[in-house]
Design an enzyme around this catalytic site. Sequence first.
Site, short mmCIF file in Angstrom:
data_model
loop_
_atom_site.label_atom_id
_atom_site.label_comp_id
_atom_site.label_asym_id
_atom_site.label_seq_id
_atom_site.Cartn_x
_atom_site.Cartn_y
_atom_site.Cartn_z
N GLU A 1 71.95 86.25 -51.15
CA GLU A 1 73.11 85.55 -50.59
C GLU A 1 73.35 86.00 -49.15
O GLU A 1 73.17 87.18 -48.81
CB GLU A 1 74.36 85.84 -51.41
CG GLU A 1 74.40 85.18 -52.78
CD GLU A 1 74.89 83.75 -52.75
OE1 GLU A 1 75.13 83.23 -51.64
OE2 GLU A 1 75.06 83.16 -53.83
N HIS B 1 68.31 77.44 -51.83
CA HIS B 1 68.93 77.08 -53.10
C HIS B 1 68.78 75.58 -53.35
O HIS B 1 68.52 75.14 -54.49
CB HIS B 1 70.41 77.48 -53.04
CG HIS B 1 71.11 77.42 -54.35
ND1 HIS B 1 72.44 77.78 -54.48
CD2 HIS B 1 70.72 77.05 -55.59
CE1 HIS B 1 72.80 77.63 -55.74
NE2 HIS B 1 71.78 77.19 -56.43
N ASP C 1 72.98 74.69 -49.94
CA ASP C 1 72.67 75.84 -49.10
C ASP C 1 71.17 76.17 -49.10
O ASP C 1 70.48 75.86 -50.07
CB ASP C 1 73.49 77.07 -49.55
CG ASP C 1 73.30 77.43 -51.02
OD1 ASP C 1 73.33 76.51 -51.86
OD2 ASP C 1 73.12 78.62 -51.33
#
Length: 458
Positions: free
Chosen positions: A303, A345, A355
Amino acid sequence: MSSPLPAGRARTALCAAVAAAVLALTGQPSPAAAAPAPHAPDDSVNRAFERAAVAYDVPRDLLVAVGYGETRLDGHDGLPSQDNGYGMMHLVSNPERHTLEQAARLTGESVADLKRDTGANIHGGAAVLRALADAAGLDAADRDRLGAWYPVAARYGASGSDAAARLYADAVYDVLGDGVRARADGGEQVTVTPREVRPQRGEYAGTDTGTGASASADYPPALWNPAYSGNYTAGRNSAITTVVVHVTQGSYAGSISWFQNPSAQVSAHYVVRSSDGQITQSVREGDTAWHARSANPYSVGVEHEGYVSDPAWFTDAMYRSSAALTRHLTDRYGIPRDRAHIVGHSEVPGNDHTDPGPHWDWAYYMSLVRGDDGGTGTPFPTWGTDVSVRQQPSTDSARVASLPGPTSVRVACQVHGGLVEYDGYSNDAWSYLPDYGGYVSNIFIDVDDAWLPGVPTC
């Protein structure tokens, strides 16, 4: 594919008055904030910060620092963050945190206005901070000292572990030290003069933020702040073959805290901070994080702090730090350093996320992952969605990857191949993309010329 723009073409009023009676955490009126001054129905973000600071006796610069750290002063059109936080001040509504509903009680504003109206949201954030200050026992003299607000900022931003709370508060005080010069929603400039503030960490002074003995065993440069055990699966049932790049849709510390929330039902292995590239590991690589649905068993999720719509979050420090992590992962698990195995993603089958989005610089990132700081080929922008990358320059060749939306690609060379007709365009030129190991029709390269200038023939 959707109908994209042709190649070569370019591409909330503040609320009414705050309620006169303001409720504290207990639900009782707060004597120090019983009659806050109403904020005017104008669209000035600066005035909203100033009025909220006066109304709730919260330092104006602290309010700005919290908002900047949470959202870069962007309300995101009332859309929620990953952990269901809203507005510039990130007022949260999820099973474990209810600062949005608390702000509604404290200010008398509706939840709908707190979500979408910038002025109401700023006043709501100030009201919650003041209630937390009252609960922490800060008196009028304390409230005048920026350093005394440290434990309040920690509680405002992260409800998981003390380590995540300290990471959050440290980030707020880093903003105060560095100052702010930013454009808020609508283009208005908001500033905070840099100053040295000595934070009074209180109960957080001895908190381990994930260093030392508790640092990551998988990737030594990373901190270790574990996710809640119910937000991932222990062990793996597949070999690791893929790295999935995500964007948090929220702050760094807030995302770490969210993974520690029993109601989240989500996690990632690593989180990368925007400002300096600091990395925290939340799930061991040998365990299965819940980050990309069908790809969970065979991938590592990374992330990146920020929001898909705002490229300002994607700093060079973040790119370089993340690329170093991905290089480590590719070395450790024998993952090819190409775009078939290092994916967004949005590129994972069965996912509905967007994303890392069009602002993520894949060409630069992959050059860093490979360690060539520039890579082979010339960068070009693309257009269109779900654009096929083919094994050979022909539409009947196998599809090896796809470009989910406008992005940047590196073109090594170009060749004449199968004719492609799409959306009124016709072209037989194809570009070879070394990061994907395949070809894309030049129709989807966003330049005026059908044959790319300065690119050699394959």
